[in-house]
Motif scaffolding. Sequence first.
Motif, PDB file in Angstrom:
ATOM      1  N   VAL A   1       0.858  -1.169   0.000  1.00 39.86           N
ATOM      2  CA  VAL A   1       0.000   0.000   0.000  1.00 39.86           C
ATOM      3  C   VAL A   1       0.902   1.229   0.000  1.00 39.86           C
TER       4      VAL A   1
ATOM      5  N   GLY B   1       0.846   5.538  -0.360  1.00 41.95           N
ATOM      6  CA  GLY B   1       0.000   6.721  -0.270  1.00 41.95           C
ATOM      7  C   GLY B   1      -0.002   7.607  -1.494  1.00 41.95           C
ATOM      8  N   TRP B   2       1.153   7.764  -2.157  1.00 42.64           N
ATOM      9  CA  TRP B   2       1.192   8.675  -3.308  1.00 42.64           C
ATOM     10  C   TRP B   2       0.271   8.212  -4.432  1.00 42.64           C
ATOM     11  N   ARG B   3      -0.031   6.921  -4.464  1.00 44.06           N
ATOM     12  CA  ARG B   3      -0.908   6.419  -5.513  1.00 44.06           C
ATOM     13  C   ARG B   3      -2.306   7.036  -5.386  1.00 44.06           C
ATOM     14  N   VAL B   4      -2.801   7.176  -4.158  1.00 40.79           N
ATOM     15  CA  VAL B   4      -4.131   7.755  -3.933  1.00 40.79           C
ATOM     16  C   VAL B   4      -4.157   9.199  -4.410  1.00 40.79           C
TER      17      VAL B   4
ATOM     18  N   ALA C   1      -4.600   2.642  -3.547  1.00 41.96           N
ATOM     19  CA  ALA C   1      -3.449   2.595  -2.641  1.00 41.96           C
ATOM     20  C   ALA C   1      -2.762   1.242  -2.722  1.00 41.96           C
TER      21      ALA C   1
ATOM     22  N   ARG D   1      -1.101  -1.691  -4.326  1.00 42.01           N
ATOM     23  CA  ARG D   1      -0.336  -1.901  -5.564  1.00 42.01           C
ATOM     24  C   ARG D   1       0.067  -3.364  -5.655  1.00 42.01           C
TER      25      ARG D   1
ATOM     26  N   ASN E   1      -8.390   1.511  -1.553  1.00 41.73           N
ATOM     27  CA  ASN E   1      -8.358   2.821  -2.212  1.00 41.73           C
ATOM     28  C   ASN E   1      -8.138   3.971  -1.239  1.00 41.73           C
ATOM     29  N   GLU E   2      -7.705   3.651  -0.024  1.00 45.71           N
ATOM     30  CA  GLU E   2      -7.533   4.671   1.016  1.00 45.71           C
ATOM     31  C   GLU E   2      -6.123   4.641   1.578  1.00 45.71           C
ATOM     32  N   TYR E   3      -5.679   5.804   2.047  1.00 47.72           N
ATOM     33  CA  TYR E   3      -4.380   5.904   2.718  1.00 47.72           C
ATOM     34  C   TYR E   3      -4.392   7.113   3.644  1.00 47.72           C
TER      35      TYR E   3
ATOM     36  N   ASN F   1      -2.849   2.402   6.256  1.00 45.67           N
ATOM     37  CA  ASN F   1      -1.620   2.712   5.541  1.00 45.67           C
ATOM     38  C   ASN F   1      -0.895   1.420   5.165  1.00 45.67           C
ATOM     39  N   SER F   2       0.373   1.535   4.816  1.00 46.28           N
ATOM     40  CA  SER F   2       1.121   0.363   4.344  1.00 46.28           C
ATOM     41  C   SER F   2       1.228  -0.727   5.398  1.00 46.28           C
TER      42      SER F   2
END
Length: 176
Positions: free
Chosen positions: A79, A81-84, A90, A92, A137-139, A146-147
Amino acid sequence: MKKILCVILLGLLINACSNNSWRTASRESAGIAPKPELIKDAVIEVYAADAYSWRGWFAVHTWIAIKTENAADYTVYEVVGWRVKSGLPALRRYQTPIPDRFWYGAKPEKLLSIQGEKANTLIPKISAAIERYPWANEYTVFPGPNSNTFPAWIALQVPELELSMPFNAIGSGYAD
């Protein structure tokens, strides 16, 4: 004394924030994953590395790597965060022969490694849990998701993994 301490802390912070760009940080293999060309068994690995920049003083980033029997590559799930922020999920997923890459300059450590028949049995359960991950889809850095929430949640869904998250896996408690 307070002034000296402030100067030292400021210097450390500036140094941590001015390290090499994430674009040039090492992403090489740490050499701790079973090589898929040598190990034909199924493999499950979970890794943790210091978070990028000053956040690494406090927290780690964690991810899961799975290799099915006879597979040429691992499937890595993490997961980010920058992806969101970019309009992407989130969560990947990607294929790679080197799942133990440095996390933008930080060497990973192995939290879990399972091979052989036990891995073969657990991979379908992990895959099913990944499909059900509720925060794909959240971060949110703190308190989560988070990750670190991601592998902690998978561990709750598949207790046979016996995965223990490290103390500095901030956000892992969000999975509860």
